[in-house]
Scaffold this motif. Structure first.
Motif, PDB file in Angstrom:
ATOM      1  N   VAL A  11       0.784  -1.088   0.108  1.00  0.00           N
ATOM      2  CA  VAL A  11       0.120  -0.034   0.087  1.00  0.00           C
ATOM      3  C   VAL A  11       0.686   1.189   0.157  1.00  0.00           C
ATOM      4  O   VAL A  11       1.833   1.162   0.809  1.00  0.00           O
ATOM      5  CB  VAL A  11      -0.910  -0.081   1.140  1.00  0.00           C
ATOM      6  CG1 VAL A  11      -1.603   1.298   1.360  1.00  0.00           C
ATOM      7  CG2 VAL A  11      -1.671  -1.135   1.157  1.00  0.00           C
ATOM      8  N   VAL A  12       0.644   2.232  -1.003  1.00  0.00           N
ATOM      9  CA  VAL A  12       1.338   3.220  -0.909  1.00  0.00           C
ATOM     10  C   VAL A  12       0.576   4.452  -0.217  1.00  0.00           C
ATOM     11  O   VAL A  12      -0.554   4.752  -0.548  1.00  0.00           O
ATOM     12  CB  VAL A  12       1.515   3.961  -2.364  1.00  0.00           C
ATOM     13  CG1 VAL A  12       2.338   5.251  -2.372  1.00  0.00           C
ATOM     14  CG2 VAL A  12       2.406   2.704  -3.123  1.00  0.00           C
ATOM     15  N   VAL A  13       1.238   5.040   0.689  1.00  0.00           N
ATOM     16  CA  VAL A  13       0.602   6.115   1.684  1.00  0.00           C
ATOM     17  C   VAL A  13       1.209   7.519   1.223  1.00  0.00           C
ATOM     18  O   VAL A  13       2.416   7.609   1.180  1.00  0.00           O
ATOM     19  CB  VAL A  13       0.811   6.035   3.058  1.00  0.00           C
ATOM     20  CG1 VAL A  13       0.225   7.122   3.949  1.00  0.00           C
ATOM     21  CG2 VAL A  13       0.271   4.542   3.513  1.00  0.00           C
ATOM     22  N   VAL A  14       0.250   8.178   0.672  1.00  0.00           N
ATOM     23  CA  VAL A  14       0.476   9.522   0.118  1.00  0.00           C
ATOM     24  C   VAL A  14      -0.042  10.567   1.154  1.00  0.00           C
ATOM     25  O   VAL A  14      -1.152  11.018   0.952  1.00  0.00           O
ATOM     26  CB  VAL A  14       0.007   9.962  -1.298  1.00  0.00           C
ATOM     27  CG1 VAL A  14       0.583  11.214  -1.745  1.00  0.00           C
ATOM     28  CG2 VAL A  14       0.501   8.899  -1.849  1.00  0.00           C
ATOM     29  N   PRO A  15       0.513  11.119   1.991  1.00  0.00           N
ATOM     30  CA  PRO A  15      -0.007  12.386   2.924  1.00  0.00           C
ATOM     31  C   PRO A  15      -0.180  13.496   1.925  1.00  0.00           C
ATOM     32  O   PRO A  15       0.776  13.909   1.038  1.00  0.00           O
ATOM     33  CB  PRO A  15       1.237  12.901   3.940  1.00  0.00           C
ATOM     34  CG  PRO A  15       2.204  11.811   3.751  1.00  0.00           C
ATOM     35  CD  PRO A  15       2.051  11.156   2.479  1.00  0.00           C
ATOM     36  N   GLY A  20      -3.972  19.881  -4.593  1.00  0.00           N
ATOM     37  CA  GLY A  20      -4.917  19.675  -5.726  1.00  0.00           C
ATOM     38  C   GLY A  20      -4.306  19.719  -7.092  1.00  0.00           C
ATOM     39  O   GLY A  20      -4.927  18.971  -7.833  1.00  0.00           O
ATOM     40  N   ALA A  21      -3.413  20.650  -7.479  1.00  0.00           N
ATOM     41  CA  ALA A  21      -2.738  20.530  -8.718  1.00  0.00           C
ATOM     42  C   ALA A  21      -2.021  19.517  -9.009  1.00  0.00           C
ATOM     43  O   ALA A  21      -2.027  19.190 -10.250  1.00  0.00           O
ATOM     44  CB  ALA A  21      -1.916  21.792  -8.748  1.00  0.00           C
ATOM     45  N   MET A  22      -1.577  18.823  -8.282  1.00  0.00           N
ATOM     46  CA  MET A  22      -0.479  17.594  -8.363  1.00  0.00           C
ATOM     47  C   MET A  22      -0.932  16.327  -8.050  1.00  0.00           C
ATOM     48  O   MET A  22      -0.408  15.281  -8.594  1.00  0.00           O
ATOM     49  CB  MET A  22       0.757  18.123  -7.456  1.00  0.00           C
ATOM     50  CG  MET A  22       2.183  17.615  -8.093  1.00  0.00           C
ATOM     51  SD  MET A  22       2.442  18.295  -9.553  1.00  0.00           S
ATOM     52  CE  MET A  22       3.753  16.849 -10.160  1.00  0.00           C
ATOM     53  N   VAL A  27      -0.841  10.246  -7.934  1.00  0.00           N
ATOM     54  CA  VAL A  27      -1.700   8.911  -7.806  1.00  0.00           C
ATOM     55  C   VAL A  27      -1.896   8.122  -8.971  1.00  0.00           C
ATOM     56  O   VAL A  27      -1.680   7.023  -9.203  1.00  0.00           O
ATOM     57  CB  VAL A  27      -3.163   9.404  -7.191  1.00  0.00           C
ATOM     58  CG1 VAL A  27      -3.780   8.113  -7.308  1.00  0.00           C
ATOM     59  CG2 VAL A  27      -3.131  10.002  -5.966  1.00  0.00           C
ATOM     60  N   ALA A  28      -2.007   9.007 -10.156  1.00  0.00           N
ATOM     61  CA  ALA A  28      -2.141   8.269 -11.611  1.00  0.00           C
ATOM     62  C   ALA A  28      -1.057   7.492 -11.654  1.00  0.00           C
ATOM     63  O   ALA A  28      -0.982   6.348 -12.089  1.00  0.00           O
ATOM     64  CB  ALA A  28      -2.576   9.196 -12.674  1.00  0.00           C
ATOM     65  N   VAL A  89       4.447   1.993   1.463  1.00  0.00           N
ATOM     66  CA  VAL A  89       5.568   2.707   0.798  1.00  0.00           C
ATOM     67  C   VAL A  89       5.105   4.248   1.323  1.00  0.00           C
ATOM     68  O   VAL A  89       3.734   4.518   1.222  1.00  0.00           O
ATOM     69  CB  VAL A  89       5.473   3.078  -0.680  1.00  0.00           C
ATOM     70  CG1 VAL A  89       6.259   3.977  -1.017  1.00  0.00           C
ATOM     71  CG2 VAL A  89       5.890   1.525  -1.002  1.00  0.00           C
ATOM     72  N   THR A  90       6.028   5.102   1.773  1.00  0.00           N
ATOM     73  CA  THR A  90       5.600   6.220   1.954  1.00  0.00           C
ATOM     74  C   THR A  90       6.058   7.408   0.950  1.00  0.00           C
ATOM     75  O   THR A  90       7.327   7.387   0.584  1.00  0.00           O
ATOM     76  CB  THR A  90       6.090   7.013   3.404  1.00  0.00           C
ATOM     77  OG1 THR A  90       7.485   7.279   3.429  1.00  0.00           O
ATOM     78  CG2 THR A  90       5.658   6.176   4.612  1.00  0.00           C
ATOM     79  N   PHE A  91       5.243   8.176   0.469  1.00  0.00           N
ATOM     80  CA  PHE A  91       5.472   8.752  -0.779  1.00  0.00           C
ATOM     81  C   PHE A  91       4.990  10.360  -0.981  1.00  0.00           C
ATOM     82  O   PHE A  91       3.667  10.479  -0.486  1.00  0.00           O
ATOM     83  CB  PHE A  91       4.888   7.979  -1.982  1.00  0.00           C
ATOM     84  CG  PHE A  91       5.354   8.090  -3.391  1.00  0.00           C
ATOM     85  CD1 PHE A  91       6.399   7.588  -3.893  1.00  0.00           C
ATOM     86  CD2 PHE A  91       4.710   9.284  -4.199  1.00  0.00           C
ATOM     87  CE1 PHE A  91       6.775   7.945  -5.142  1.00  0.00           C
ATOM     88  CE2 PHE A  91       5.497   9.460  -5.473  1.00  0.00           C
ATOM     89  CZ  PHE A  91       6.294   8.682  -5.918  1.00  0.00           C
ATOM     90  N   ASP A  92       5.627  11.340  -1.287  1.00  0.00           N
ATOM     91  CA  ASP A  92       5.012  12.657  -1.041  1.00  0.00           C
ATOM     92  C   ASP A  92       4.254  13.060  -2.255  1.00  0.00           C
ATOM     93  O   ASP A  92       4.253  12.676  -3.451  1.00  0.00           O
ATOM     94  CB  ASP A  92       6.162  13.776  -1.298  1.00  0.00           C
ATOM     95  CG  ASP A  92       6.820  13.622   0.150  1.00  0.00           C
ATOM     96  OD1 ASP A  92       6.645  13.116   1.136  1.00  0.00           O
ATOM     97  OD2 ASP A  92       7.968  14.574   0.188  1.00  0.00           O
ATOM     98  N   ALA A  93       3.139  13.880  -2.112  1.00  0.00           N
ATOM     99  CA  ALA A  93       2.299  14.351  -2.875  1.00  0.00           C
ATOM    100  C   ALA A  93       2.595  15.319  -4.057  1.00  0.00           C
ATOM    101  O   ALA A  93       1.838  15.604  -5.017  1.00  0.00           O
ATOM    102  CB  ALA A  93       0.870  14.596  -2.478  1.00  0.00           C
ATOM    103  N   ASP A  94       3.645  15.863  -3.915  1.00  0.00           N
ATOM    104  CA  ASP A  94       4.133  16.956  -4.503  1.00  0.00           C
ATOM    105  C   ASP A  94       4.948  16.615  -5.919  1.00  0.00           C
ATOM    106  O   ASP A  94       5.600  17.390  -6.573  1.00  0.00           O
ATOM    107  CB  ASP A  94       4.873  18.052  -3.763  1.00  0.00           C
ATOM    108  CG  ASP A  94       6.274  17.615  -3.214  1.00  0.00           C
ATOM    109  OD1 ASP A  94       6.540  16.406  -3.337  1.00  0.00           O
ATOM    110  OD2 ASP A  94       6.774  18.404  -2.438  1.00  0.00           O
ATOM    111  N   GLY A  95       5.217  15.389  -6.332  1.00  0.00           N
ATOM    112  CA  GLY A  95       5.799  15.041  -7.499  1.00  0.00           C
ATOM    113  C   GLY A  95       7.500  14.913  -7.534  1.00  0.00           C
ATOM    114  O   GLY A  95       8.046  14.985  -8.462  1.00  0.00           O
ATOM    115  N   GLN A  96       7.946  14.913  -6.383  1.00  0.00           N
ATOM    116  CA  GLN A  96       9.372  15.005  -5.847  1.00  0.00           C
ATOM    117  C   GLN A  96      10.011  13.439  -6.432  1.00  0.00           C
ATOM    118  O   GLN A  96      11.173  13.415  -6.704  1.00  0.00           O
ATOM    119  CB  GLN A  96       9.761  15.552  -4.602  1.00  0.00           C
ATOM    120  CG  GLN A  96       9.925  16.909  -4.485  1.00  0.00           C
ATOM    121  CD  GLN A  96      10.604  17.192  -3.006  1.00  0.00           C
ATOM    122  OE1 GLN A  96      11.477  16.686  -2.926  1.00  0.00           O
ATOM    123  NE2 GLN A  96      10.024  18.255  -2.524  1.00  0.00           N
TER     124      GLN A  96
END
Lengths: 233, 116
Positions: A11-15, A20-22, A27-28, A89-96
């Motif tokens: 499971v990938v967890v994205v805080p 909204g823009a990214m 996620v896709a 997995v911890t993954f940032d939502a800003d596309g870094q």
């Protein structure tokens, strides 16, 4: 039914906070590899939750903003309590981060059977990192090495892979950004086995604008000191 | 000067006490007791201003108002620490509450999906 692949058992967890823009794109991209993506919407005031849901993520929503550490812990609680996933997995939502790095880290975690795999930008490559940030990260790394005693090559990197044992050991109390130091100290406290894996960071104009200010390092130090003093209570 | 020892020691002892004890009945009682003593002292200083000066001289402070200032500084430090700790505890509870609601929301959404 065939045996689930490691990616299907992850499971990938994205805080997510006002991303909204990214977040839809992130996620896709993740869903091309990982079928299970959980966005913890940390009380966003924009359409982050809808964007994430539209892209196929499960959305957990904090009614108020608590901080990234709290959002991660909610993700861990969800994975441990509601799923049978082997890894998170911890993954940032800003596309870094790159999804390919996350996938490689899951494969490493499964193959090596370590409890936690940490992304390291210093083993990999970093694109467009401002000089001030590089100096700050070097200082932070020395500090965190001296506090935790583990010889990481990078600190406060948001890309990590944890197995269930590691996720269960977290119990993060730092709700803000100091949680990254807390995760490192949990590695020592719970005697978790760990590995590092090179990751590529993309510092875009968007992530620079969204990311933490360098001054926030002071807040992290303060939070850690307060926690340390209060730990005896 | 006695006052220096008194001030520094009271800050150190107080901070150590705050951090090493659990918030609970006895600590609350001692804090309240200290509050009453302070109030009594304040009342006494109004009724007999000379008392404050005497007390100040006793501990080596030149004037009464200076002693009051010193005591207030100590009280302020304590109050700040206590409030800070209370705030952290509240934040912890808020996080637990928000987390529980987020997880409950996810469970409800999953049930909904199954029914459809």
């Amino acid at each position: 039914m065939s045996t689930p692949t490691p990616f299907e058992r992850t499971v990938v967890v994205v805080p997510t906070y006002n991303e909204g823009a990214m977040v839809g794109t992130v996620v896709a991209e993740l869903r091309e590899v990982f079928p299970h993506v959980v966005c913890v919407d940390d009380g966003s005031r924009d359409d982050s939750a809808q964007a994430a849901r539209a892209a196929g993520a499960t959305v957990l929503r904090h009614p108020v903003n608590l901080g990234q550490g709290a959002a991660l812990q909610t993700g861990f609680d969800y994975v441990l309590g509601r799923t049978t996933a082997s890894h998170v997995v911890t993954f940032d939502a800003d596309g870094q981060y790159l999804v390919a790095d996350a996938a490689a880290m899951v494969e490493l975690a499964v193959a090596s059977e370590v409890d936690i795999v940490l992304g390291s930008r210093n083993l990999g490559s970093t694109e467009g990192q401002p000089v001030a940030r590089r100096v700050l990260m070097a200082a932070a790394l020395r500090f965190s090495r001296s506090i935790t005693g583990i010889r990481l090559t990078d600190t406060h990197n948001g890309l990590r892979v944890l197995n269930r044992r590691a996720a269960a050991s977290m119990n993060l109390r730092q709700h803000g950004m100091a949680h990254a130091s807390e995760i490192e100290s949990r590695i020592v406290g719970a005697s978790l086995s760990w590995r590092e894996h090179p990751v590529t960071m993309r510092y875009s104009d968007y992530s620079r604008g969204k990311g933490q200010s360098n001054l926030n390092a002071l807040n992290i130090l303060y939070d850690l000191a307060a926690e340390r003093l209060g730990a005896t209570a | 000067m006695i006052i220096r020892v008194f001030l520094l020691a009271s800050i150190l002892v107080g901070v150590a006490w705050l951090l090493r004890t659990r918030p609970g009945g006895s600590r609350l009682a001692i804090t309240r007791l200290a509050g009453f003593v302070l109030a009594a002292g304040a009342a006494a200083s109004v009724v007999a201003p000379g008392l404050v000066t005497d007390a100040a001289h006793l501990v080596g402070v030149r004037e009464g108002p200076n002693l009051i200032l010193y005591v207030l500084v100590v009280v302020f430090v304590f109050t700040t620490i206590v409030q800070g700790m209370r705030m952290r505890e509240l934040e912890r509870r808020l996080a637990q509450l928000a987390r529980a609601q987020a997880l409950a929301g996810a469970a409800a959404a999953a049930d909904e999906q199954q029914r459809v």
